[in-house]
Design a protein around this motif. Structure first.
Motif, PDB file in Angstrom:
ATOM      1  N   ALA A 248       6.056  45.861 -21.727  1.00 59.04           N
ATOM      2  CA  ALA A 248       7.561  45.378 -21.663  1.00 59.04           C
ATOM      3  C   ALA A 248       7.881  44.603 -22.785  1.00 59.04           C
ATOM      4  CB  ALA A 248       7.630  44.595 -20.504  1.00 59.04           C
ATOM      5  N   ILE A 249       6.980  43.907 -23.481  1.00 58.24           N
ATOM      6  CA  ILE A 249       7.246  43.111 -24.697  1.00 58.24           C
ATOM      7  C   ILE A 249       7.406  44.061 -25.787  1.00 58.24           C
ATOM      8  CG2 ILE A 249       5.956  41.356 -26.364  1.00 58.24           C
ATOM      9  CD1 ILE A 249       4.882  40.021 -23.956  1.00 58.24           C
ATOM     10  N   HIS A 250       6.585  45.024 -25.935  1.00 60.87           N
ATOM     11  CA  HIS A 250       6.553  46.022 -27.011  1.00 60.87           C
ATOM     12  C   HIS A 250       8.117  46.754 -27.063  1.00 60.87           C
ATOM     13  CE1 HIS A 250       5.539  49.176 -29.946  1.00 60.87           C
ATOM     14  NE2 HIS A 250       6.011  49.861 -29.199  1.00 60.87           N
ATOM     15  N   ASN A 251       8.476  47.066 -25.568  1.00 59.43           N
ATOM     16  CA  ASN A 251       9.931  47.767 -25.709  1.00 59.43           C
ATOM     17  C   ASN A 251      10.833  46.767 -25.866  1.00 59.43           C
ATOM     18  OD1 ASN A 251       8.670  50.118 -24.695  1.00 59.43           O
ATOM     19  ND2 ASN A 251       8.721  49.626 -22.584  1.00 59.43           N
ATOM     20  N   ALA A 252      10.796  45.644 -25.546  1.00 61.07           N
ATOM     21  CA  ALA A 252      11.964  44.498 -25.721  1.00 61.07           C
ATOM     22  C   ALA A 252      11.639  44.277 -27.311  1.00 61.07           C
ATOM     23  CB  ALA A 252      11.538  43.248 -25.136  1.00 61.07           C
ATOM     24  N   GLN A 253      10.735  44.212 -27.966  1.00 58.59           N
ATOM     25  CA  GLN A 253      10.674  43.994 -29.474  1.00 58.59           C
ATOM     26  C   GLN A 253      11.331  45.137 -30.236  1.00 58.59           C
ATOM     27  OE1 GLN A 253       6.452  43.490 -29.794  1.00 58.59           O
ATOM     28  NE2 GLN A 253       6.712  41.187 -30.175  1.00 58.59           N
ATOM     29  N   LEU A 254      11.071  46.321 -29.599  1.00 63.51           N
ATOM     30  CA  LEU A 254      11.748  47.450 -30.339  1.00 63.51           C
ATOM     31  C   LEU A 254      13.271  47.544 -30.117  1.00 63.51           C
ATOM     32  CD1 LEU A 254       9.383  50.492 -29.298  1.00 63.51           C
ATOM     33  CD2 LEU A 254       9.581  49.421 -31.449  1.00 63.51           C
ATOM     34  N   ILE A 255      13.631  47.293 -28.973  1.00 61.81           N
ATOM     35  CA  ILE A 255      15.139  46.981 -28.764  1.00 61.81           C
ATOM     36  C   ILE A 255      15.830  45.803 -29.584  1.00 61.81           C
ATOM     37  CG2 ILE A 255      16.870  46.621 -27.020  1.00 61.81           C
ATOM     38  CD1 ILE A 255      15.001  47.853 -24.762  1.00 61.81           C
ATOM     39  N   ALA A 256      14.971  44.749 -29.556  1.00 68.80           N
ATOM     40  CA  ALA A 256      15.502  43.725 -30.318  1.00 68.80           C
ATOM     41  C   ALA A 256      15.576  44.001 -31.600  1.00 68.80           C
ATOM     42  CB  ALA A 256      14.657  42.351 -30.219  1.00 68.80           C
TER      43      ALA A 256
ATOM     44  N   ARG B 142      19.059  44.063 -33.880  1.00 72.80           N
ATOM     45  CA  ARG B 142      19.183  43.419 -35.200  1.00 72.80           C
ATOM     46  C   ARG B 142      19.626  44.283 -36.425  1.00 72.80           C
ATOM     47  NH1 ARG B 142      14.431  40.716 -33.619  1.00 72.80           N
ATOM     48  NH2 ARG B 142      13.232  42.053 -34.820  1.00 72.80           N
ATOM     49  N   ALA B 143      19.069  45.612 -36.310  1.00 73.40           N
ATOM     50  CA  ALA B 143      19.104  46.686 -37.155  1.00 73.40           C
ATOM     51  C   ALA B 143      20.577  47.075 -37.182  1.00 73.40           C
ATOM     52  CB  ALA B 143      18.136  47.786 -37.385  1.00 73.40           C
ATOM     53  N   MET B 144      21.212  47.256 -35.886  1.00 70.97           N
ATOM     54  CA  MET B 144      22.352  47.716 -35.538  1.00 70.97           C
ATOM     55  C   MET B 144      23.468  46.593 -35.960  1.00 70.97           C
ATOM     56  SD  MET B 144      22.066  49.673 -31.944  1.00 70.97           S
ATOM     57  CE  MET B 144      23.790  49.855 -31.848  1.00 70.97           C
ATOM     58  N   GLU B 145      23.040  45.151 -35.656  1.00 73.48           N
ATOM     59  CA  GLU B 145      23.807  44.231 -35.889  1.00 73.48           C
ATOM     60  C   GLU B 145      24.063  44.035 -37.545  1.00 73.48           C
ATOM     61  OE1 GLU B 145      22.264  41.064 -33.887  1.00 73.48           O
ATOM     62  OE2 GLU B 145      23.230  41.479 -32.010  1.00 73.48           O
ATOM     63  N   GLU B 146      23.043  44.172 -38.221  1.00 72.62           N
ATOM     64  CA  GLU B 146      22.918  44.171 -39.885  1.00 72.62           C
ATOM     65  C   GLU B 146      23.661  45.242 -40.322  1.00 72.62           C
ATOM     66  OE1 GLU B 146      18.844  44.085 -40.821  1.00 72.62           O
ATOM     67  OE2 GLU B 146      18.399  42.009 -40.233  1.00 72.62           O
ATOM     68  N   HIS B 147      23.580  46.186 -39.616  1.00 72.54           N
ATOM     69  CA  HIS B 147      24.292  47.566 -40.211  1.00 72.54           C
ATOM     70  C   HIS B 147      25.833  47.272 -39.857  1.00 72.54           C
ATOM     71  CE1 HIS B 147      25.275  51.506 -41.474  1.00 72.54           C
ATOM     72  NE2 HIS B 147      25.822  51.604 -40.181  1.00 72.54           N
ATOM     73  N   ALA B 148      26.225  46.762 -38.811  1.00 71.82           N
ATOM     74  CA  ALA B 148      27.550  46.532 -38.414  1.00 71.82           C
ATOM     75  C   ALA B 148      28.251  45.389 -39.191  1.00 71.82           C
ATOM     76  CB  ALA B 148      27.571  46.108 -36.937  1.00 71.82           C
ATOM     77  N   ALA B 149      27.164  44.599 -39.550  1.00 79.50           N
ATOM     78  CA  ALA B 149      27.697  43.285 -40.531  1.00 79.50           C
ATOM     79  C   ALA B 149      27.918  43.635 -41.750  1.00 79.50           C
ATOM     80  CB  ALA B 149      26.638  42.248 -40.364  1.00 79.50           C
ATOM     81  N   ARG B 150      27.011  44.759 -42.545  1.00 80.34           N
ATOM     82  CA  ARG B 150      27.384  45.109 -43.559  1.00 80.34           C
ATOM     83  C   ARG B 150      28.669  46.192 -43.503  1.00 80.34           C
ATOM     84  NH1 ARG B 150      21.681  46.220 -43.296  1.00 80.34           N
ATOM     85  NH2 ARG B 150      21.821  48.426 -42.758  1.00 80.34           N
ATOM     86  N   LEU B 151      28.796  46.805 -42.499  1.00 82.92           N
ATOM     87  CA  LEU B 151      30.114  47.757 -42.415  1.00 82.92           C
ATOM     88  C   LEU B 151      31.407  46.685 -42.654  1.00 82.92           C
ATOM     89  CD1 LEU B 151      29.066  50.703 -39.956  1.00 82.92           C
ATOM     90  CD2 LEU B 151      29.255  50.783 -42.490  1.00 82.92           C
ATOM     91  N   GLU B 152      31.075  45.790 -41.714  1.00 78.86           N
ATOM     92  CA  GLU B 152      32.470  44.820 -41.496  1.00 78.86           C
ATOM     93  C   GLU B 152      32.534  44.163 -43.162  1.00 78.86           C
ATOM     94  OE1 GLU B 152      33.551  40.938 -38.955  1.00 78.86           O
ATOM     95  OE2 GLU B 152      31.907  41.912 -38.385  1.00 78.86           O
ATOM     96  N   SER B 153      31.536  43.654 -43.635  1.00 76.28           N
ATOM     97  CA  SER B 153      31.527  43.241 -45.122  1.00 76.28           C
ATOM     98  C   SER B 153      32.247  44.171 -45.827  1.00 76.28           C
ATOM     99  CB  SER B 153      30.220  42.760 -45.427  1.00 76.28           C
ATOM    100  OG  SER B 153      30.255  42.173 -46.735  1.00 76.28           O
ATOM    101  N   GLU B 154      31.588  45.379 -45.788  1.00 78.10           N
ATOM    102  CA  GLU B 154      32.095  46.245 -46.644  1.00 78.10           C
ATOM    103  C   GLU B 154      33.564  46.563 -46.486  1.00 78.10           C
ATOM    104  OE1 GLU B 154      29.713  49.814 -46.445  1.00 78.10           O
ATOM    105  OE2 GLU B 154      28.229  48.972 -47.477  1.00 78.10           O
ATOM    106  N   VAL B 155      34.009  46.764 -45.152  1.00 80.77           N
ATOM    107  CA  VAL B 155      35.508  46.783 -44.706  1.00 80.77           C
ATOM    108  C   VAL B 155      36.343  45.726 -45.210  1.00 80.77           C
ATOM    109  CG1 VAL B 155      37.022  46.914 -42.799  1.00 80.77           C
ATOM    110  CG2 VAL B 155      35.165  48.330 -42.724  1.00 80.77           C
TER     111      VAL B 155
END
Length: 456
Positions: free
Chosen positions: A191-199, A203-216
């Motif tokens: 469960a921890i492994h899965n939670a870490q993967l999801i986290a 984080r990767a999606m948030e960072e990507h979204a943040a980069r996209l937002e910054s680029e926008v």
């Protein structure tokens, strides 16, 4: 004897059934916990859920999950080390005890925890006070007697931390509790492994979204900047077109004025001048009492008057920068009045005029010219005076130069402090108020030069 055997068999069967029921309940409980763990992906909430489950399956008073401790200080002379424990979750503790564990700081000695954290061994201690590895507990710690420690590893054998389970009564934990906790640990690791993967993915999606937002934002800002630049260029082009149109109009008007002025100079003025010469020639040859003397003198006066009027017209037409009521018009009026009222030959030269002047600057320059020409009339003993105007985008310059007697060096040096030279002092003060310059000097070939410079 036969009855005793039957009774013993029945008791064994009952104990076996009870034990099987207990194990079935434990397995059902583990299954419920496993299902609950698979539905939670927030790592901190998951750790708390796992810790609560560990306390529940062992029926313990307290349970805690600690990450791998850090060795803060290695002692070479003594066997004890200073350890920093990192609490991830705790169950069954009061807020005060939880606060104690979260601010535990470094602890001296590893004690019974060494096999759990550093050797990967699950241990059960019936009474920690009787265990030779026991080195005591920090002040404010839970008074644990029974202790159960189980290490938690991932499928890749990476150590995540350990369950530390305790009870204030001795002899509370068994090998069965170890099995249950280890089974829970295996489920928890997944469960921890899965939670870490999801986290990690979150984080990767948030960072990507943040980069996209910054680029926008950057692209939007760039587009806005480009739009502003284009708008400014369009405005500048419109202004340039207007300025060019006005400049063309002024050029055409100036060309036409100069053409007319040239025609007046080459034809009308020369004709009037020739008429005056002819009248003089005839007068010189007539007897004084001739009845033609008076008419010829009138003709000569009219020719002179016509010549002066044509000269004024030529000057007005040649001053393309002159505007009705503007500085040039006012200066021309001053010069015309000076010529009409004195024998001084006065002229106005517009060397350059590229921008319009604010009215307050025009008023100051006119006042300077007025005072300077008044001084020429009253004190200079001059026969000629020239007023020059030059207007650029950076500054406005007015120069009044005569061929008179000039000023003494003493006056040039002290006029600002002399109460008898109020006119010169006033000109100087007015230009200082505009952050301009007032220059007063004698010419190289005589006369006085008055120069006023105003920044634009």
């Amino acid at each position: 004897m036969e009855c005793y055997v039957i009774q013993t068999t029945d008791e064994s069967r009952a104990r076996l059934i009870a034990d099987l029921q207990e194990r079935a309940e434990e397995l059902a409980q583990l299954n419920r916990i496993a299902i609950a763990l698979t539905s939670e992906f927030d790592l901190q909430l998951l750790l708390q859920m796992i810790t609560d489950a560990a306390r529940k399956v062992t029926a313990a008073e307290y349970a805690a999950f600690f990450l791998i401790p850090e060795i803060a200080e290695k002692n070479t002379d003594r066997p004890a080390d200073k350890i920093i424990f990192n609490l991830a979750a705790i169950s069954g503790a009061t807020p005060a005890i939880e606060k104690h564990f979260r601010h535990l700081g470094s602890v001296e000695g590893i004690g019974v925890l060494r096999p759990v954290f550093w050797e990967g061994e699950s241990i059960v201690v019936d009474d920690v006070h009787q265990d030779p590895r026991y080195v005591g507990v920090p002040r404010g710690h839970i008074p644990v007697r029974s202790f159960l420690g189980v290490q938690l590893r991932t499928r890749e054998e990476t150590i995540l931390g350990a369950f530390l389970i305790g009870d204030t009564h001795p002899g509370r934990f068994t090998a069965r509790h170890v099995e249950l906790t280890e089974a829970l640990g295996a489920q928890a690791a997944v469960a921890i492994h899965n939670a870490q993967l999801i986290a990690r993915e979150r984080r990767a999606m948030e960072e990507h979204a943040a980069r996209l937002e910054s680029e926008v934002r950057e692209r939007t800002a760039e587009l806005e900047r480009r739009n502003q630049e284009l708008s400014k260029v369009a405005t500048d082009l419109q202004k340039l077109h207007h300025d060019l149109t006005e400049a063309q109009k002024r050029q055409m008007l100036g060309d036409e004025r100069r053409r007319i002025a040239q025609e007046l100079h080459d034809r009308v003025q020369q004709t009037l001048f020739t008429m005056g010469l002819k009248a003089d020639w005839v007068l010189e040859r007539l007897p004084p009492d001739s009845p033609l003397v008076r008419p010829l003198r009138n003709i000569k006066k009219l020719a002179s008057l016509g010549t002066a009027q044509v000269r004024d017209a030529i000057f007005a037409l040649s001053s393309s920068a002159m505007q009705e009521g503007g500085l040039v018009s006012m200066l021309y009026t001053l010069i015309h009045d000076l010529r009409e009222s004195t024998s001084i030959e006065a002229d106005l030269v517009v060397a350059e005029w590229t921008v319009s002047l604010p009215s307050h600057i025009e008023n100051v320059l006119f006042t300077v010219a007025q005072e300077a020409l008044s001084n020429v009339r009253r004190h200079a003993q001059a026969t000629t005076v020239i007023v020059t105007v030059q207007i650029t985008s950076e500054q406005a310059v007015l120069v009044v130069q005569d061929n008179g007697i000039g000023l003494s060096p003493l006056v040039l040096q002290t006029y600002r402090d002399n109460a008898t030279h109020l006119g010169l002092t006033g000109m100087h003060r007015r230009l200082e108020d505009l952050e301009g310059q007032f220059l007063l000097t004698n010419g190289e070939e005589g006369g006085l030069i008055v120069k006023a410079v105003v920044p634009l």
